[in-house]
Design an enzyme around this catalytic site. Structure first.
Site, PDB file in Angstrom:
ATOM      1  N   CYS A   1      32.927 -11.622 -36.916  1.00  0.00           N
ATOM      2  CA  CYS A   1      31.891 -11.014 -37.754  1.00  0.00           C
ATOM      3  C   CYS A   1      31.196  -9.890 -36.984  1.00  0.00           C
ATOM      4  O   CYS A   1      30.673 -10.107 -35.891  1.00  0.00           O
ATOM      5  CB  CYS A   1      30.875 -12.058 -38.185  1.00  0.00           C
ATOM      6  SG  CYS A   1      29.639 -11.400 -39.327  1.00  0.00           S
TER       7      CYS A   1
ATOM      8  N   GLY B   1      44.528  -6.944 -42.033  1.00  0.00           N
ATOM      9  CA  GLY B   1      44.077  -5.559 -42.043  1.00  0.00           C
ATOM     10  C   GLY B   1      44.932  -4.636 -42.877  1.00  0.00           C
ATOM     11  O   GLY B   1      46.114  -4.455 -42.594  1.00  0.00           O
TER      12      GLY B   1
ATOM     13  N   LYS C   1      39.413 -17.098 -35.947  1.00  0.00           N
ATOM     14  CA  LYS C   1      39.657 -15.760 -36.497  1.00  0.00           C
ATOM     15  C   LYS C   1      38.988 -14.753 -35.581  1.00  0.00           C
ATOM     16  O   LYS C   1      37.801 -14.868 -35.273  1.00  0.00           O
ATOM     17  CB  LYS C   1      39.105 -15.636 -37.913  1.00  0.00           C
ATOM     18  CG  LYS C   1      39.422 -14.305 -38.586  1.00  0.00           C
ATOM     19  CD  LYS C   1      38.980 -14.312 -40.036  1.00  0.00           C
ATOM     20  CE  LYS C   1      39.411 -13.026 -40.734  1.00  0.00           C
ATOM     21  NZ  LYS C   1      38.672 -11.836 -40.265  1.00  0.00           N
TER      22      LYS C   1
ATOM     23  N   THR D   1      32.570 -13.150 -47.400  1.00  0.00           N
ATOM     24  CA  THR D   1      31.159 -13.423 -47.625  1.00  0.00           C
ATOM     25  C   THR D   1      30.710 -12.873 -48.970  1.00  0.00           C
ATOM     26  O   THR D   1      31.036 -11.749 -49.327  1.00  0.00           O
ATOM     27  CB  THR D   1      30.312 -12.800 -46.499  1.00  0.00           C
ATOM     28  OG1 THR D   1      30.784 -13.279 -45.244  1.00  0.00           O
ATOM     29  CG2 THR D   1      28.850 -13.147 -46.659  1.00  0.00           C
TER      30      THR D   1
END
EC number: 1.3.1.89
Length: 867
Positions: A583, A705, A623, A498
């Protein structure tokens, strides 16, 4: 069993146990490395600032000034509080007066206590300025040409339908007055793009050395204009303030300085810099911004005097004394270029040859969405089917714990499309958005019949069977439309980021070797409303070989119609569509979207199956995170993601919603989820119920990650056996990480190479957002957003211990040269100075507020908001 065999068996058992509990790499402390602290070599570490030099934050006591001095002085001692500050003994009160005095003292104590808490909160707030987020940031939209016709200035007479009769246009077509008031052109050195691509590494390093200095240069080094006098240049520099730069004027043999610069004293030409370079014109041979370009001097030709210089005999376009230049040879070369991705010739328009970006929505489609009459026949049929299925499943399980399985029958969608097309055909209309309302009204009866047909298609029999077997409706035997398979194995996946994952940044990553790109997360509701900013998120550059877009929403009623609209407007321009189920931000979570979907698998099932039905052959991916809290629950979703929902690929971020970016990602759980999915596929293939179905191949599973080095990447691949890894913050901090992974090397990138990356971003941004005033400042803003991450990079050559770690925070250090030190600055004003080297001075009213208040690597409040 012998002792040796027993020892070997014990070692194998221990190794297996270690494999099972492995979550993430653990790097213990050594003489060169302390976990959490970047191991910078001693000669580059700067001394800590003296305690006296640290600014002391004053506490604002305005809230407590209304209290008496006595009350403030005795906040902690209630027995000594009194309203009498004289040396005399307090007067003894009786009755009502004493009660009133006690109430006043209690009120004063309470007010003092509140003021003390407010002061402490103020201190904590001042403390928190070192971390956390700047929320509700505002960025002003700066534009020029106020009162002038933008279409006329951009595309000339073709840009305004009133060009033949300027009086009919509400805006001015006076080009001369616009040029007279226009700010001076920005200077950008020429870059030999074609030659750079053919250069060897040694030649490129020589070009970088010729183009960038490691020490500061005066501003006069970069801009020398034949048309401006020395006094004008001095006055301009004095007005703009002193500026220094690391960018040299073009001195490379590949781009010799121009010797044929025109000279003009015409007032309308005073803003032109004939020595500058327009990044759009330099590549394409024409500039899409026309007269609005802030690098106008590079693509205009002086043909004579303007109406200001010679009112009686003006020349040029619109009496400006100038003409726009189009380099036909460069245009032909541009149109004949090779592309990593292009649409089929049948779907290309005549103007597509001049575009290097794809996935533009149609004007009719956007208008129909804003008016809420975009035709969505597939969505209507699919939602009716899901509603019918839900009602019938509720008869079996009133609690709603049973979800539908398998793909939605293709006949549902096909019949809905046929009904819609027939309704439009009867009226002599096409399926255009303008006739959508009439088509839907006339097709209402047919859709009701379609619903009845679906109910009579054997669903009641399946419900009865489900009631006896405690299972759910099985539609797996109904074969879906042929989906394109995603054969992702070892492809480098750039995460949907984002704000920072914009098209220019993705182009930077493409140059460093990224393979799969996903656009920034878009809100489904904004897509449905035809929001232009939201639809721009699906824009794709032709260099992006594999590209998809990510949608965020919490209901099938939102996501299913958006999926159909995307398929109708963009079509094959998207290789896949991704659903954001990770999110963590409250704004999204509280609406039931993002990571909130992890706690509602039944609703997620409807979303996935519904979107799959309307997307046709476009694959659908998801996701995810490990869960919303400490309990890891996502493995349950992986058990049904492919066999029941027909997801085409899945990505798992190894943290929960509560963790955000705190702690290390749990790659052990990522491996568990990947194995769960593969086991579910194996069971499906072995089941006799699906014996006549084609064998199912496990979909790609990607982990995400803390990937910050090529060692991290390959260690996780080897231990977890995932198909690939998605890279997010690692790519933000050092976009060249993709090159390191592919070449398996630690790249000690030089400061000149990093500054040239900034130059590329500036050029890509001007090409994407435009080279006018608005585009320049938009590029400047997102360039600062990128530097809010890239400044965290600690140069490899400064480290004692490799590989570097994502969450290691460096002590105060200096670089190997002035430029490297500046690139590591966490001061946002230094980022703005770096943009000035390519985009000039920002307007006085322009400002940049960083999203994150500090350069901390992992804090509770400063977590990046990428899902």
């Amino acid at each position: 069993m012998s002792e040796a065999d027993a020892a070997t068996s014990a070692m194998d058992s221990a190794a297996e146990a270690a494999e099972q509990v492995w979550k993430h790499p653990v790097y213990g402390a050594t003489d060169k490395y302390t976990p959490g602290i970047a191991p910078i070599k001693a000669e580059y570490i700067l001394p800590k600032p003296a305690s006296g030099s640290v600014a002391v934050v004053e506490v604002n006591d305005d809230a407590s000034e209304r209290l008496t001095k006595r009350a403030l002085a005795t906040t902690g001692d209630s027995a000594s509080v009194t309203t009498n500050t004289s040396d005399e003994a307090p007067k003894k009160l009786k009755g009502a007066a004493r009660k009133r005095a006690r109430r006043e003292e209690a009120a004063a104590l309470a007010a003092a206590h509140r003021a003390e808490k407010k002061c402490k909160a103020g201190q904590q707030t001042q403390h928190a300025k070192k971390g956390g987020q700047n929320k509700a940031r505002q960025f002003s939209s700066l534009k020029d040409a106020h009162g002038h016709c933008h279409g006329f200035l951009s595309r000339g007479v073709q840009g305004c339908k009133f060009a033949q009769c300027a009086q009919a246009c509400r805006f001015s077509h006076d080009l001369v007055s616009y040029l007279e008031k226009k700010e001076r052109d920005l200077f950008l050195p020429a870059v030999p793009h074609k030659q750079l691509d053919a250069m060897s590494h040694t030649q490129k390093m020589q070009w970088l050395q010729d183009s960038y200095s490691l020490t500061l240069l005066p501003a006069s080094n970069t801009s020398t204009t034949a048309s401006a006098s020395t006094q004008q240049l001095e006055a301009q520099q004095q007005a703009q303030g002193e500026m220094t730069t690391f960018v040299r004027a073009s001195s490379s043999a590949a781009v010799p300085p121009r010797s044929d610069l025109p000279a003009s004293s015409d007032p309308a030409h005073a803003s032109l810099d004939w020595s500058t370079t327009c990044p759009i014109f330099a590549v394409k041979g024409f500039c899409t911004m026309g007269w609005k370009c802030r690098f106008l001097g590079s693509h205009v030709r002086l043909v004579g005097a303007s109406s200001l210089g010679d009112p009686l005999n003006p020349t040029g376009f619109a009496s400006s004394g100038l003409e726009l230049v189009r380099d036909q040879a460069r245009m032909d070369e541009w149109r004949a270029r090779t592309r990593a991705f292009e649409l089929s010739h049948a779907k290309q328009s005549a103007s597509d040859a001049d575009q290097d970006e794809l996935n533009f929505g149609t004007s009719d489609g956007m208008k129909a969405m804003r008016k809420r009459n975009f035709p969505l026949p597939k969505t209507k049929a699919v939602l009716k089917f899901l509603e019918t299925e839900t009602k019938q499943l509720a008869d079996v399980d009133p609690h709603g714990s049973i979800a539908g399985k398998g793909p939605i029958p293709t006949s549902v969608v096909e019949e809905a499309v046929a009904v819609s097309a027939g309704a439009n055909g009867c009226n002599g209309h096409s399926t255009a958005p303008a006739s959508a309302a009439a088509a839907e009204a006339e097709a209402e009866d047919d859709l009701e019949e379609l619903e009845n047909a679906m109910r009579n298609r054997g669903l009641h029999a399946r419900v009865a069977q489900a009631a006896t077997t405690n299972g759910s409706i099985d539609l797996a035997r109904i074969r879906p439309s042929e989906k394109r398979r995603l054969n992702w194995r070892g492809e480098l996946y750039l995460a949907p980021l984002t704000t920072t994952g914009n098209l220019p940044f993705r182009r930077i990553c493409t140059g460093y070797g990224s393979d799969i790109h996903c656009g920034e997360m878009g809100l489904a509701e904004s897509f449905l409303h035809g929001n232009a900013a939201e639809w721009s998120l699906v824009r794709r550059h032709e260099s992006e070989r594999i590209f998809g877009t990510q949608l965020c929403g919490g209901k099938p009623d939102l996501l299913v119609p958006v999926a159909e609209a995307l398929k109708a407007e963009v079509g094959d321009g998207l290789d896949f569509v991704d659903i954001n189920c990770g999110c963590p931000i409250d704004l999204v979570f509280n609406k039931g979207a993002g990571s909130a979907l992890l706690d509602h698998p039944t609703k997620l099932s409807k979303i996935v199956r519904g979107m799959n039905a309307v997307l046709g052959d476009t694959p659908l991916t998801i996701k995810l995170r490990t869960g919303t809290g400490a309990k890891q629950t996502t493995h349950k979703i992986f058990a049904k993601a492919q066999t029941e929902w027909r997801v085409a690929a899945a990505t798992l971020h190894g943290r929960s919603r509560k963790q955000r970016y705190k702690n290390d990602a749990d790659w052990g759980y990522i491996a568990t989820c990947a194995n769960t999915l593969r086991e579910s596929v194996s069971e499906w293939n072995e089941s006799s119920r699906f014996a006549d179905e084609p064998e199912m191949v496990p979909i790609p599973v990607y982990g995400n990650g803390d990937v910050y080095s090529w060692q991290d990447y390959y260690e996780r691949i080897e231990r977890t056996h995932v198909d690939g890894e998605m890279i997010a913050r690692g790519a933000l901090i050092k976009p060249w990480l993709f090159t390191e992974i592919k070449e398996r090397r630690d790249w000690d990138i030089s400061s000149r190479e990093r500054l040239d990356m900034m130059r590329k971003f500036a050029e890509y941004g001007l090409t994407h957002w435009g080279s006018d005033t608005h585009g320049v400042n938009t590029t400047r803003r997102f360039m600062c957003e990128m530097m809010s991450f890239t400044h965290r990079y600690v140069p490899t050559g400064l480290l004692e211990f490799l590989p570097s770690r994502l969450n290691d925070r460096p002590p105060l250090f200096r670089g190997r040269d002035e430029l490297e030190t500046l690139l590591a600055s966490s001061n946002a004003q230094d980022w703005v100075k770096l943009t000035e080297m390519f985009l000039g001075k920002p307007p006085q009213e322009w400002s940049f507020t960083p999203k994150h208040k500090s350069s901390s690597y992992s804090t509770d409040d400063a977590a990046e908001q990428q899902g």
